[in-house]
Design a protein around this motif. Structure first.
Motif, PDB file in Angstrom:
ATOM      1  N   LYS A   1       0.830  -1.204   0.000  1.00 11.15           N
ATOM      2  CA  LYS A   1       0.000   0.000   0.000  1.00 11.15           C
ATOM      3  C   LYS A   1       0.864   1.254   0.000  1.00 11.15           C
ATOM      4  O   LYS A   1       0.540   2.250  -0.655  1.00 11.15           O
ATOM      5  N   VAL A   2       1.972   1.201   0.739  1.00 10.58           N
ATOM      6  CA  VAL A   2       2.922   2.307   0.751  1.00 10.58           C
ATOM      7  C   VAL A   2       3.498   2.501  -0.657  1.00 10.58           C
ATOM      8  O   VAL A   2       3.630   3.628  -1.137  1.00 10.58           O
ATOM      9  N   CYS A   3       3.824   1.380  -1.312  1.00  7.34           N
ATOM     10  CA  CYS A   3       4.367   1.447  -2.672  1.00  7.34           C
ATOM     11  C   CYS A   3       3.378   2.091  -3.633  1.00  7.34           C
ATOM     12  O   CYS A   3       3.756   2.934  -4.459  1.00  7.34           O
ATOM     13  N   LEU A   4       2.114   1.694  -3.535  1.00  6.92           N
ATOM     14  CA  LEU A   4       1.090   2.252  -4.416  1.00  6.92           C
ATOM     15  C   LEU A   4       0.906   3.741  -4.168  1.00  6.92           C
ATOM     16  O   LEU A   4       0.851   4.543  -5.119  1.00  6.92           O
ATOM     17  N   LEU A   5       0.813   4.139  -2.912  1.00  3.87           N
ATOM     18  CA  LEU A   5       0.632   5.550  -2.583  1.00  3.87           C
ATOM     19  C   LEU A   5       1.817   6.377  -3.072  1.00  3.87           C
ATOM     20  O   LEU A   5       1.643   7.441  -3.687  1.00  3.87           O
ATOM     21  N   ASP A   6       3.027   5.885  -2.824  1.00  2.00           N
ATOM     22  CA  ASP A   6       4.227   6.627  -3.216  1.00  2.00           C
ATOM     23  C   ASP A   6       4.311   6.771  -4.734  1.00  2.00           C
ATOM     24  O   ASP A   6       4.627   7.848  -5.248  1.00  2.00           O
ATOM     25  N   LEU A   7       4.014   5.704  -5.456  1.00  2.00           N
ATOM     26  CA  LEU A   7       4.125   5.755  -6.911  1.00  2.00           C
ATOM     27  C   LEU A   7       3.028   6.616  -7.521  1.00  2.00           C
ATOM     28  O   LEU A   7       3.267   7.339  -8.493  1.00  2.00           O
ATOM     29  N   LEU A   8       1.835   6.603  -6.923  1.00  2.00           N
ATOM     30  CA  LEU A   8       0.780   7.506  -7.395  1.00  2.00           C
ATOM     31  C   LEU A   8       1.185   8.959  -7.192  1.00  2.00           C
ATOM     32  O   LEU A   8       0.877   9.821  -8.029  1.00  2.00           O
ATOM     33  N   GLY A   9       1.888   9.242  -6.101  1.00  2.00           N
ATOM     34  CA  GLY A   9       2.414  10.588  -5.902  1.00  2.00           C
ATOM     35  C   GLY A   9       3.379  10.970  -7.009  1.00  2.00           C
ATOM     36  O   GLY A   9       3.336  12.093  -7.546  1.00  2.00           O
ATOM     37  N   ALA A  10       4.252  10.040  -7.385  1.00  2.00           N
ATOM     38  CA  ALA A  10       5.207  10.298  -8.465  1.00  2.00           C
ATOM     39  C   ALA A  10       4.485  10.557  -9.782  1.00  2.00           C
ATOM     40  O   ALA A  10       4.865  11.451 -10.553  1.00  2.00           O
ATOM     41  N   ILE A  11       3.409   9.786 -10.054  1.00  2.00           N
ATOM     42  CA  ILE A  11       2.647   9.980 -11.288  1.00  2.00           C
ATOM     43  C   ILE A  11       1.953  11.340 -11.285  1.00  2.00           C
ATOM     44  O   ILE A  11       1.997  12.082 -12.279  1.00  2.00           O
ATOM     45  N   LEU A  12       1.321  11.678 -10.164  1.00  2.00           N
ATOM     46  CA  LEU A  12       0.607  12.954 -10.089  1.00  2.00           C
ATOM     47  C   LEU A  12       1.569  14.137 -10.169  1.00  2.00           C
ATOM     48  O   LEU A  12       1.293  15.132 -10.844  1.00  2.00           O
ATOM     49  N   GLY A  13       2.710  14.024  -9.499  1.00  2.00           N
ATOM     50  CA  GLY A  13       3.717  15.082  -9.598  1.00  2.00           C
ATOM     51  C   GLY A  13       4.281  15.177 -11.004  1.00  2.00           C
ATOM     52  O   GLY A  13       4.510  16.272 -11.534  1.00  2.00           O
ATOM     53  N   GLY A  14       4.489  14.020 -11.632  1.00  2.14           N
ATOM     54  CA  GLY A  14       5.034  14.005 -12.981  1.00  2.14           C
ATOM     55  C   GLY A  14       4.051  14.421 -14.050  1.00  2.14           C
ATOM     56  O   GLY A  14       4.446  14.777 -15.166  1.00  2.14           O
ATOM     57  N   SER A  15       2.753  14.392 -13.713  1.00  2.16           N
ATOM     58  CA  SER A  15       1.722  14.691 -14.718  1.00  2.16           C
ATOM     59  C   SER A  15       1.717  16.148 -15.162  1.00  2.16           C
ATOM     60  O   SER A  15       1.079  16.486 -16.167  1.00  2.16           O
ATOM     61  N   ILE A  16       2.428  17.028 -14.455  1.00  5.06           N
ATOM     62  CA  ILE A  16       2.468  18.438 -14.840  1.00  5.06           C
ATOM     63  C   ILE A  16       3.688  18.765 -15.698  1.00  5.06           C
ATOM     64  O   ILE A  16       3.918  19.923 -16.041  1.00  5.06           O
ATOM     65  N   THR A  17       4.475  17.757 -16.059  1.00  2.00           N
ATOM     66  CA  THR A  17       5.714  17.986 -16.800  1.00  2.00           C
ATOM     67  C   THR A  17       5.510  17.919 -18.316  1.00  2.00           C
ATOM     68  O   THR A  17       4.501  17.412 -18.808  1.00  2.00           O
ATOM     69  N   LYS A  18       6.510  18.390 -19.051  1.00  2.00           N
ATOM     70  CA  LYS A  18       6.455  18.344 -20.517  1.00  2.00           C
ATOM     71  C   LYS A  18       6.408  16.917 -21.061  1.00  2.00           C
ATOM     72  O   LYS A  18       5.621  16.636 -21.970  1.00  2.00           O
ATOM     73  N   PRO A  19       7.246  15.984 -20.558  1.00  2.00           N
ATOM     74  CA  PRO A  19       7.147  14.618 -21.079  1.00  2.00           C
ATOM     75  C   PRO A  19       5.749  14.028 -20.917  1.00  2.00           C
ATOM     76  O   PRO A  19       5.268  13.308 -21.800  1.00  2.00           O
ATOM     77  N   SER A  20       5.124  14.318 -19.798  1.00  2.00           N
ATOM     78  CA  SER A  20       3.769  13.821 -19.560  1.00  2.00           C
ATOM     79  C   SER A  20       2.779  14.432 -20.547  1.00  2.00           C
ATOM     80  O   SER A  20       1.891  13.745 -21.068  1.00  2.00           O
ATOM     81  N   ASP A  21       2.940  15.721 -20.814  1.00  2.00           N
ATOM     82  CA  ASP A  21       2.058  16.379 -21.788  1.00  2.00           C
ATOM     83  C   ASP A  21       2.237  15.782 -23.180  1.00  2.00           C
ATOM     84  O   ASP A  21       1.258  15.551 -23.900  1.00  2.00           O
ATOM     85  N   TYR A  22       3.482  15.532 -23.554  1.00  2.00           N
ATOM     86  CA  TYR A  22       3.746  14.956 -24.875  1.00  2.00           C
ATOM     87  C   TYR A  22       3.156  13.547 -24.972  1.00  2.00           C
ATOM     88  O   TYR A  22       2.614  13.159 -26.013  1.00  2.00           O
ATOM     89  N   ALA A  23       3.286  12.784 -23.885  1.00  3.27           N
ATOM     90  CA  ALA A  23       2.743  11.421 -23.870  1.00  3.27           C
ATOM     91  C   ALA A  23       1.227  11.460 -24.008  1.00  3.27           C
ATOM     92  O   ALA A  23       0.626  10.632 -24.721  1.00  3.27           O
ATOM     93  N   LYS A  24       0.584  12.396 -23.333  1.00  2.81           N
ATOM     94  CA  LYS A  24      -0.873  12.530 -23.417  1.00  2.81           C
ATOM     95  C   LYS A  24      -1.302  12.828 -24.853  1.00  2.81           C
ATOM     96  O   LYS A  24      -2.241  12.207 -25.381  1.00  2.81           O
ATOM     97  N   LYS A  25      -0.618  13.773 -25.500  1.00  6.13           N
ATOM     98  CA  LYS A  25      -0.962  14.120 -26.878  1.00  6.13           C
ATOM     99  C   LYS A  25      -0.752  12.923 -27.812  1.00  6.13           C
ATOM    100  O   LYS A  25      -1.542  12.677 -28.724  1.00  6.13           O
ATOM    101  N   PHE A  26       0.315  12.174 -27.550  1.00  5.06           N
ATOM    102  CA  PHE A  26       0.638  11.015 -28.377  1.00  5.06           C
ATOM    103  C   PHE A  26      -0.432   9.939 -28.266  1.00  5.06           C
ATOM    104  O   PHE A  26      -0.916   9.419 -29.281  1.00  5.06           O
ATOM    105  N   VAL A  27      -0.817   9.597 -27.044  1.00  4.21           N
ATOM    106  CA  VAL A  27      -1.798   8.507 -26.884  1.00  4.21           C
ATOM    107  C   VAL A  27      -3.172   8.914 -27.404  1.00  4.21           C
ATOM    108  O   VAL A  27      -3.943   8.063 -27.866  1.00  4.21           O
ATOM    109  N   LYS A  28      -3.465  10.195 -27.346  1.00  2.00           N
ATOM    110  CA  LYS A  28      -4.752  10.657 -27.868  1.00  2.00           C
ATOM    111  C   LYS A  28      -4.846  10.398 -29.360  1.00  2.00           C
ATOM    112  O   LYS A  28      -5.915  10.056 -29.878  1.00  2.00           O
ATOM    113  N   LYS A  29      -3.713  10.542 -30.046  1.00  2.16           N
ATOM    114  CA  LYS A  29      -3.687  10.328 -31.494  1.00  2.16           C
ATOM    115  C   LYS A  29      -3.533   8.847 -31.859  1.00  2.16           C
ATOM    116  O   LYS A  29      -4.161   8.359 -32.789  1.00  2.16           O
ATOM    117  N   VAL A  30      -2.662   8.149 -31.134  1.00  6.86           N
ATOM    118  CA  VAL A  30      -2.253   6.804 -31.537  1.00  6.86           C
ATOM    119  C   VAL A  30      -3.038   5.705 -30.823  1.00  6.86           C
ATOM    120  O   VAL A  30      -3.261   4.635 -31.388  1.00  6.86           O
TER     121      VAL A  30
END
Length: 448
Positions: A40-69
């Protein structure tokens, strides 16, 4: 094909079928309570990393990519208020998980299992409408397969490969478990995943930082795809686990739990730079030094750490694979998180001035302990000529130098607040604490 590989073809199959049977029998009911709680600690910690990372440029590019592909509405792209199919969601969330380099790791493999395992588990569990208990069973299995695969991979290959290489096997195992594959399907899923793995030489990424980073964004969805191909009847070569010398890692599955020896990061940068941050904070805290008081900083560290750049970073990825920048920004801000990786900080003249005062010295004292321990020593000279020495310091968050439960919880809140309200954050925490009672993972994903 070399003679050694040809000689052991029969044994490769035997070992892989043995592993596949153990994966099939792996059950949440037989997992020790200590491991269940830690997952449970692992899940919570990794979700924090995902949420923190979701505001970055790589995350934005990945979102645009999956929307198309990878168009679709079945699975959640976390922190983005958008959907994709199961492969697209795994892809995007895996990129976010490693985007700010604050995700968990396992010292013996010098890599990050959670960022490969959990994005795959969440996407497949949401897609297949699985329960919280089934999700956690697959996550624990994924960590155990991934850490073992990393050990095997690094023993077999002479080059230090990224997490995305061996992590494909972990995300394939996660998928196979959640979708209730039979033994033959598991066998083919693991073999196909290894065959399609991104073979990224990790030290090149250290020398030339980019958004590709640890190969995690490629490895996690590749494992899911490989498993889904196996489900359709696609056959794969036996994986490296089949070699007789690696039988001990098969035998220990379900008996020994590597998940208990993960590390969790307090700072958004390469783990190799973090002992230097800890040593610097130790000296500053004891001696009440301000940035303007510092004349010189020497960091004595292991050779891999000393290979990190000390040049002023031009982007967030260069900042994370730098050793001088995170130390300098911590002196100014007291932390390294998403907000310390924005362009405004990278151009800050006070931070850049401090970087010029930092000298990194490769020291054999610390080579002997790496990768089992990640240690350094910091020496700061102030403007008056006084010299302060940290002594040997270890990166905080290792299993034998852990972050407290409160520190892990506060880290999640800190990273989640960039995209979630306080009420949403508390609901996510409560749901993870009671994940065994969750009837459908879809309920958790609605909050993300």
């Amino acid at each position: 094909m070399n003679n050694v590989e040809y000689k052991f073809q029969g044994d490769l199959k035997k070992g892989n079928y043995k592993l596949s049977k153990k994966i099939k029998k792996f059950s949440y009911e037989n997992i020790p309570n200590e491991v269940k709680a830690h997952s449970k600690v692992c899940l919570l910690d990794l979700l924090g990393a995902i949420l923190g990372g979701s505001i970055t440029k790589p995350s934005d590019y990945a979102k645009k990519f999956v929307k198309k592909v990878y168009p679709g509405e079945e699975c959640t792209v976390i922190g983005k208020s958008t959907k994709s199919n199961v492969i697209g969601a795994t892809f995007a969330n895996a990129f976010s998980a490693n985007a700010i380099d604050i995700d968990d790791g396992y010292r013996p493999v010098k890599g990050h299992p959670g960022a490969l395992v959990i994005p795959a588990a969440l996407a497949v569990a949401e897609w297949a409408n699985k329960s919280g208990k089934e999700l956690m069973e697959s996550i624990i299995l994924g960590y155990e397969i991934g850490t073992r695969a990393g050990i095997v991979w690094h023993d077999y290959y002479p080059v230090y490969h990224s997490s995305g290489a061996w992590g494909t096997i972990a995300s394939a195992a996660v998928t196979a478990k959640l979708l209730n594959f039979d033994v033959e399907e598991i066998y083919n899923a693991l073999g196909t995943a290894e065959w399609r793995a991104p073979m990224n030489p990790m030290m090149r990424c250290i020398d030339y930082p980019s958004m590709s980073k640890d190969g995690i964004g490629w490895g996690s969805p590749t494992g899911v795809e490989s498993a889904l191909m196996a489900k359709e009847g696609f056959t794969g070569c036996p994986s490296l686990f089949g070699y007789p010398k690696y039988n001990k890692y098969i035998e220990s599955l379900g008996e020994e739990y590597n998940i208990l020896k993960l590390y969790f990061k307090p700072f958004a940068c390469c783990r190799w730079a973090q002992p230097g941050i800890i040593g610097t904070l130790k000296i500053l805290g004891k001696n009440n030094l301000a940035p303007e008081d510092i004349n010189k900083i020497k960091v004595y560290t292991f050779k891999e750490s000393s290979r990190l750049s000390t040049d002023p970073p031009s982007n967030a990825d260069e900042a994370q694979y730098n050793i001088a920048y995170p130390i300098a920004v911590t002196i100014v801000d007291g932390k390294v998180g998403p907000k310390q990786l924005v362009d405004e900080k990278l151009k800050n003249t006070i931070i850049l001035g401090l970087m010029n005062k930092i000298e990194i010295i490769s020291d054999s004292r610390f080579d002997k302990k790496f990768p089992q321990n990640c240690e350094s020593e910091v020496e700061i000279t102030d403007r008056k000529g006084n010299v302060y020495i940290s002594g040997h310091v270890q990166a905080k968050g290792d299993w034998d130098n852990p972050l407290s439960k409160e520190e892990i919880l506060n880290k999640f809140k800190w990273l989640a607040e960039y995209s979630k309200s306080e009420q949403q954050i508390e609901r996510i925490i409560d749901m993870i604490n009671n994940i065994e009672k969750l009837r459908s993972v879809k309920d958790l994903m609605k909050l993300l």
